[in-house]
Motif scaffolding. Structure first.
Motif, PDB file in Angstrom:
ATOM      1  N   MET A  25       0.854  -1.181   0.000  1.00 35.76           N
ATOM      2  CA  MET A  25       0.000   0.000   0.000  1.00 35.76           C
ATOM      3  C   MET A  25       0.898   1.241   0.000  1.00 35.76           C
ATOM      4  SD  MET A  25      -2.790   1.239   2.869  1.00 35.76           S
ATOM      5  CE  MET A  25      -3.522  -0.352   2.999  1.00 35.76           C
ATOM      6  N   ALA A  26       0.771   2.035  -1.031  1.00 37.94           N
ATOM      7  CA  ALA A  26       1.578   3.253  -1.127  1.00 37.94           C
ATOM      8  C   ALA A  26       1.231   4.214   0.001  1.00 37.94           C
ATOM      9  CB  ALA A  26       1.344   3.927  -2.471  1.00 37.94           C
ATOM     10  N   TYR A  27       2.259   4.861   0.532  1.00 39.33           N
ATOM     11  CA  TYR A  27       2.135   5.911   1.550  1.00 39.33           C
ATOM     12  C   TYR A  27       1.557   5.409   2.874  1.00 39.33           C
ATOM     13  CZ  TYR A  27       2.772   8.386  -2.802  1.00 39.33           C
ATOM     14  OH  TYR A  27       3.241   8.782  -4.026  1.00 39.33           O
ATOM     15  N   ALA A  28       1.617   4.115   3.107  1.00 34.95           N
ATOM     16  CA  ALA A  28       1.133   3.551   4.361  1.00 34.95           C
ATOM     17  C   ALA A  28       2.319   2.947   5.106  1.00 34.95           C
ATOM     18  CB  ALA A  28       0.083   2.480   4.096  1.00 34.95           C
ATOM     19  N   ASP A  29       2.200   2.895   6.424  1.00 29.88           N
ATOM     20  CA  ASP A  29       3.229   2.235   7.216  1.00 29.88           C
ATOM     21  C   ASP A  29       2.577   1.172   8.094  1.00 29.88           C
ATOM     22  OD1 ASP A  29       2.095   3.522   9.404  1.00 29.88           O
ATOM     23  OD2 ASP A  29       3.770   4.876   9.736  1.00 29.88           O
ATOM     24  N   TYR A  30       3.349   0.625   9.003  1.00 31.09           N
ATOM     25  CA  TYR A  30       2.834  -0.490   9.799  1.00 31.09           C
ATOM     26  C   TYR A  30       1.701  -0.083  10.724  1.00 31.09           C
ATOM     27  CZ  TYR A  30       5.724   0.677  13.970  1.00 31.09           C
ATOM     28  OH  TYR A  30       6.284   1.274  15.070  1.00 31.09           O
ATOM     29  N   THR A 168       6.644  -2.363   7.525  1.00 29.89           N
ATOM     30  CA  THR A 168       6.891  -1.322   6.537  1.00 29.89           C
ATOM     31  C   THR A 168       8.116  -1.776   5.751  1.00 29.89           C
ATOM     32  OG1 THR A 168       6.084   0.345   8.105  1.00 29.89           O
ATOM     33  CG2 THR A 168       7.312   1.136   6.178  1.00 29.89           C
ATOM     34  N   GLU A 169       7.967  -1.825   4.444  1.00 32.82           N
ATOM     35  CA  GLU A 169       9.021  -2.353   3.570  1.00 32.82           C
ATOM     36  C   GLU A 169      10.276  -1.483   3.620  1.00 32.82           C
ATOM     37  OE1 GLU A 169       9.931  -5.450   0.922  1.00 32.82           O
ATOM     38  OE2 GLU A 169       7.921  -5.067   1.646  1.00 32.82           O
ATOM     39  N   LEU A 170      11.431  -2.128   3.761  1.00 35.94           N
ATOM     40  CA  LEU A 170      12.708  -1.428   3.674  1.00 35.94           C
ATOM     41  C   LEU A 170      12.904  -0.991   2.228  1.00 35.94           C
ATOM     42  CD1 LEU A 170      15.487  -0.546   4.725  1.00 35.94           C
ATOM     43  CD2 LEU A 170      16.271  -2.890   4.338  1.00 35.94           C
ATOM     44  N   ASN A 171      13.061   0.325   2.017  1.00 30.86           N
ATOM     45  CA  ASN A 171      13.190   0.823   0.652  1.00 30.86           C
ATOM     46  C   ASN A 171      14.490   1.584   0.420  1.00 30.86           C
ATOM     47  OD1 ASN A 171      12.547   3.075   2.126  1.00 30.86           O
ATOM     48  ND2 ASN A 171      10.651   3.524   1.048  1.00 30.86           N
ATOM     49  N   ASP A 172      15.452   1.399   1.295  1.00 30.27           N
ATOM     50  CA  ASP A 172      16.778   1.996   1.121  1.00 30.27           C
ATOM     51  C   ASP A 172      17.704   0.893   0.603  1.00 30.27           C
ATOM     52  OD1 ASP A 172      19.478   2.738   1.499  1.00 30.27           O
ATOM     53  OD2 ASP A 172      18.972   4.021   3.209  1.00 30.27           O
ATOM     54  N   PRO A 173      18.095   0.941  -0.670  1.00 41.40           N
ATOM     55  CA  PRO A 173      18.873  -0.160  -1.254  1.00 41.40           C
ATOM     56  C   PRO A 173      20.241  -0.357  -0.595  1.00 41.40           C
ATOM     57  CG  PRO A 173      18.743   1.684  -2.780  1.00 41.40           C
ATOM     58  CD  PRO A 173      17.831   2.004  -1.632  1.00 41.40           C
ATOM     59  N   GLN A 174      20.881   0.722  -0.131  1.00 39.90           N
ATOM     60  CA  GLN A 174      22.186   0.569   0.502  1.00 39.90           C
ATOM     61  C   GLN A 174      22.055  -0.111   1.868  1.00 39.90           C
ATOM     62  OE1 GLN A 174      23.328   4.696   0.185  1.00 39.90           O
ATOM     63  NE2 GLN A 174      24.719   4.225  -1.514  1.00 39.90           N
TER      64      GLN A 174
END
Length: 192
Positions: A25-30, A168-174
């Motif tokens: 879900m875009a713009y949503a968190d846990y 909440t999906e981790l979206n920082d690739p580094q």
């Protein structure tokens, strides 16, 4: 929605064949997902049973929201009776494990995971969210803004069983790459 079969080892708590509901879900968190989970369970109970009250293994369960929310560490202390001083101290964790004659292999997080399974999970009869897990236990979850040692993950327990695992999906690739590298390091040191 899919039927799944996972062959990840034997466990009396995890059925290898199950139905999965997965969504993004875009713009949503846990926090949004916890609210949605409460609504979904309440709706399904009402539609299927005509009530949010049910009985499971002789215990009455009420699925009416809102449900309690405990942080992982808070649940260990308040529900499991684990001494707070072992949560972030490797030496004290080892002493505590020896004092209760608990055998464990690995780091403090493995011990906390075992203590949670043994001392907290069976007591979670009414719907309860456990949230804010240590980053070491949730490599794909996004870290919390105010505490980088914790992640935005929750699990829902009902009747002493884990029914939902979400984050909440981790979206920082580094950051994700570093976590994967850490998992490989642990595997190379014998942590299967």
């Amino acid at each position: 929605v899919a039927k799944n079969f996972r062959n990840e080892g034997l466990s009396r708590k995890h059925n290898p064949e199950f139905t999965l509901l997965e969504f993004y879900m875009a713009y949503a968190d846990y926090n949004d997902l916890m609210g949605l989970t409460e609504e979904l369970f309440q709706f399904l109970a009402q539609e299927i049973l005509g009530t949010t009250a049910l009985e499971y293994q002789g215990r009455k369960i009420d699925l009416s929201p809102p449900w309690p929310r405990y942080s992982y560490y808070q649940a260990l202390v308040e529900i499991g009776g684990v001494p707070a001083d072992i949560l972030k101290d490797d030496g004290r964790a080892q002493e505590y494990a020896a004092s209760i004659e608990t055998l464990w292999a690995g780091d403090r997080y493995k011990l906390l995971e075992q203590l949670f399974d043994d001392m907290v999970e069976p007591k979670l009869v009414q719907p309860t969210f456990i949230k804010d897990y240590p980053v070491q236990l949730s490599p794909l979850s996004k870290t919390k803004e105010d505490d980088k040692s914790l992640v935005e993950r929750f699990e829902l327990y009902v009747g002493g069983w884990e029914l939902v695992n979400a984050y909440t999906e981790l979206n920082d690739p580094q950051e994700q790459e570093e976590r994967f590298r850490e998992q490989v390091r642990k595997r190379d040191q014998g942590d299967l």
